[in-house]
Design an enzyme around this catalytic site. Structure first.
Site, short mmCIF file in Angstrom:
data_model
loop_
_atom_site.label_atom_id
_atom_site.label_comp_id
_atom_site.label_asym_id
_atom_site.label_seq_id
_atom_site.Cartn_x
_atom_site.Cartn_y
_atom_site.Cartn_z
CE LYS A 7 -1.97 7.62 -10.85
NZ LYS A 7 -2.36 7.93 -12.24
CG ASP A 55 -5.50 12.92 -11.09
OD1 ASP A 55 -4.37 12.90 -11.60
OD2 ASP A 55 -6.17 11.90 -10.86
CE LYS A 75 -4.12 12.77 -14.94
NZ LYS A 75 -4.97 11.57 -14.80
#
Length: 767
Positions: free
Chosen positions: A122, A242, A282
């Site tokens: 990702k 994240d 995120k």
């Protein structure tokens, strides 16, 4: 030969697939769209989007936005159709329908990527789509990055791969720092802590865990300490965040549960970043007022903001990445930033709205609703397709999916120019690392594995701990009776000579409130034990033995010690003169009347006092117990002679301190083993140490003495604080041997085996 033919057939198939894609516009469009799931905010030229007045921040109640709440209700209605699906079967199904499902394996094979996980793919995709690395930093040849909530470190290794294989960054001087919940801190919850430490174990100096050693970025002092930690960086060019919070049992509340974490991550990024820097965050759904405020703030602080869903992020989940480029600097946001820092913490999003609704322009809300609607449509479409295919999938549909999965993997390699990186250019260059051994053995400690359907898991929460254990995967193992007094089969052969005593250091942090995870035990059985201890009043000395188990006798242990001493003496050509065995525990507990067994002279001392009832889940993490245990070891090393033996009762060895105690014994004796359960009625194990080596012990003894003194000082401060009604002195020695050494050699396997036996016996008796 067969492998070569298989590879050739796959290559021909992919070549054929390329031709098909060129001929079939529908498939070509579907694959292209996989890599283009992005929406950009567009700032009005009139400057309408500006940082709100700090006086309006955190003062007003939150507001629901009707169009966004309608999207939320719609999505939840679709997701509710999954509540009766077995999670393992469903995940297997969605993995097979995931268009990008073969990317990870393909990248591993083609690129030799370090920690090649979904997160790696990702982030590499984000790097390939956005100019995250500021041009100014690349021109001056120095790049500095900070990574929040980063375990196991795949964003860092992906960035390393990108830098090493890119012409524009290959010779750039790159420095990085990372933060995450400390996988070695025993009080961190196993469900929220990533235990995969393949990178962490080999790059510990680059990781920031804060003054209390937890690594919790939602603690205010940690934010300020992190700023100091990166002062060696003249500028910070990129921050990634994240993080997430375990929402498996409350999926409909995910956005609300993670809101405070997102606020903290954004505050940290705005504090750390330099002018022109980039930020990747995120997030999940963006329907709540907290997300509206956060996205508006980011749009006010950065030149451009995009919401991006990588092709390698499973299309059926809510995960998106907010990519912010060209930070406009701290000056404009400084007054608001100061207020955010003052209110920083785990409840930052729970108090009041970050901004009142009246300061957020309608032009922004309109764009935000369009962003949310776009990703809502994608997610709902995927879930409905997966539900349809779950009921029935034709051969033609399966073949079409397989073709798209193969092509997508190759498209990923070509689109993002993923090339091979030799291991010598990895961040963690060790051929075999302690952590890699742990991971390859399946020991991702404390990870929470879902089983059954969501409805079944909800039902499990209403049951007693015994009922949950009986339905769990450990039930058969726990309920097995001990039917034979098996001889010890797990040994540490010593003395362990790879002790770098000069590099040992003491780590002090907040006192442990419980032992919730351990690097030296499987997380599932520790969770079971903690649930049992919370639900049951336990006094270990009063729990009767199991009538169906064969209890190991004291005589059996003494006989083993005698045999081991004879073998040790014979192997090292020592005379058969009398050896001494220092035994911790009273004669009555050991059932010994004589002061000598064969050539073994017995000396008895008071055993370490087992943890009290202050906190049932503290295990061997109780401070007084650790100090007493360390005192017993210091006394032993001071008083034993060459070839002597030691019997030391142990409650458990789940913490870094107790593990280090076992390591010190491993370094001081030729043989260390254990017997479980011990002869006393307190449940644990007995360490059996044979063949004392004075020269080896002499290196370690001064360190242990210093650690004992440090523990004593901390306990004295705590006592004084209690007597004087003061606060802030609740500190504990958490570690004195570096994790790199605790994870080396056979120590981890030894402790894993011993702790498993101890916990099994405790659960067996409690069941």
């Amino acid at each position: 030969m067969n492998g070569r033919n298989g590879a050739r057939r796959k290559t021909n198939r992919l070549q054929q697939g390329n031709d098909m894609a060129a001929l079939d516009p529908e498939i070509a469009t579907e694959i292209r769209d996989l890599f283009c799931k992005v929406r950009n905010y567009s700032k009005p030229s009139n400057g309408e989007w500006c940082i709100p007045n700090p006086n309006d921040a955190l003062r007003y109640p939150t507001k629901e936005h009707c169009p966004l709440q309608a999207l939320k209700l719609s999505l939840n209605a679709v997701k509710n159709q999954l509540s009766d699906k077995n999670v393992q079967i469903w995940h297997q199904h969605t993995n097979s329908t995931n268009r990008a499902g073969k990317v990870i394996a393909t990248v591993r094979s083609a690129a030799n990527a370090e920690i090649c996980t979904q997160a790696w793919c990702k982030f590499y995709e984000i790097l390939g789509n956005f100019n995250l690395l500021p041009e100014e930093a690349l021109q001056c040849g120095e790049l500095n990055t900070v990574h929040l909530c980063e375990a196991p470190g795949a964003f860092i290794t992906a960035l390393n791969h990108f830098i090493k294989n890119s012409e524009s960054t290959r010779y750039c001087d790159w420095s990085w720092a990372a933060n995450t919940l400390n996988p070695y801190h025993e009080a961190n919850s196993g469900s929220s802590t990533i235990a995969d430490d393949r990178l962490i174990a080999n790059t510990l100096p680059w990781w920031f865990f804060g003054s209390d050693n937890t690594g919790d970025i939602m603690i205010q002092k940690h934010l300020l300490e992190l700023q100091v930690f990166v002062t060696n960086m003249p500028h910070v060019d990129l921050v990634t965040a994240d993080g997430s919070i375990d929402c498996q049992e409350n999926p409909d509340k995910q956005e609300t549960l993670v809101a405070s974490l997102h606020y903290c991550e954004v505050t940290a990024a705005l504090l750390l970043l330099s002018l022109g820097g980039s930020f990747v965050l995120k997030m999940f759904t963006l329907y709540e007022h907290s997300s509206v405020c956060l996205l508006y703030l980011l749009n006010c602080c950065f030149h451009s903001v995009s919401v991006f869903k990588p092709a390698t992020s499973k299309a059926g989940n809510s995960e998106v990445y907010v990519v912010c480029l060209h930070y406009e600097g701290k000056e404009a946001v400084r007054p608001l930033l100061s207020k955010l820092i003052r209110n920083y913490g785990a409840s930052l999003a729970d108090r009041e709205a970050l901004f009142p609704s009246f300061v957020i322009p309608q032009s922004f809300l309109k764009q935000h609703e369009e962003v949310c609607s776009y990703f809502h449509t994608l997610q709902v479409k995927t879930i409905r397709e997966n539900l349809q295919l779950f009921e029935s999938m034709s051969t033609e549909q399966r073949q079409r999916l397989d073709f798209i999965r193969d092509f997508t993997a190759q498209e990923y390699l070509q689109r993002f120019k993923v090339t091979f990186l030799p291991r010598s250019r990895w961040l963690s260059r060790n051929t075999v690392t302690p952590a890699c051994c742990r991971v390859s053995a399946g020991r991702l400690l404390g990870q929470k594995h879902q089983t059954g359907s969501f409805n079944q898991r909800k039902e499990l929460q209403t049951l007693s701990w015994k009922a949950r254990v009986e339905r769990g995967c450990h039930a058969t193992w726990i309920q097995q009776h001990c039917t034979e007094a098996s001889r010890p089969g797990c040994f540490l052969e010593g003395p362990w000579v790879d002790c770098h005593v000069d590099s040992w250091y003491v780590v002090v942090g907040a006192a442990l409130s419980a032992v919730r995870n351990s690097s030296f035990c499987e997380g599932g059985i520790l969770n079971h034990l903690n649930e049992a201890l919370v639900s049951t009043e336990v006094v270990w000395t009063e729990i009767p033995p199991c009538d169906s188990c064969l209890v190991i006798s004291a005589a059996s242990i003494m006989s083993d010690v005698t045999d081991l001493c004879s073998i040790s003496a014979s192997n090292h050509n020592e005379s058969n003169k009398e050896k001494r065995c220092l035994v911790f525990g009273s004669r009555s507990v050991w059932g010994v009347c004589e002061g000598q067994i064969g050539d073994l002279v017995l000396t008895f001392c008071a055993e370490p006092s087992f943890p009290g009832s202050g906190c049932a889940t503290l295990q061997d993490g109780e401070r007084l117990y650790q100090q007493t245990l360390l005192g017993c070891v210091v006394y032993s090393l001071q008083n034993l002679s060459s070839g002597d033996a030691l019997l030391l009762p142990l409650f458990s060895a789940l913490t870094r301190i107790t593990a280090a105690v076992v390591l010190c014994l491993h370094a001081s004796f030729r043989t260390v083993t254990f017997r479980c359960p011990p002869p006393s009625c307190a449940v644990g194990a007995v360490l059996v140490c044979v063949g004392f080596c004075p020269d080896s012990a002499a290196r370690i003894l001064p360190v242990l003495t210093d650690v004992y003194s440090c523990m004593d000082q901390l306990l004295s401060k705590e006592k004084d604080a209690v007597e004087n009604s003061l606060s802030g002195c609740d500190r504990q020695v958490l570690q004195f041997v570096p994790m790199e050494e605790l994870l080396a050699g056979r120590l981890t396997d030894f402790l894993w085996t011993m702790n498993s036996e101890i916990i099994k016996q405790k659960l067996h008796l409690l069941m």
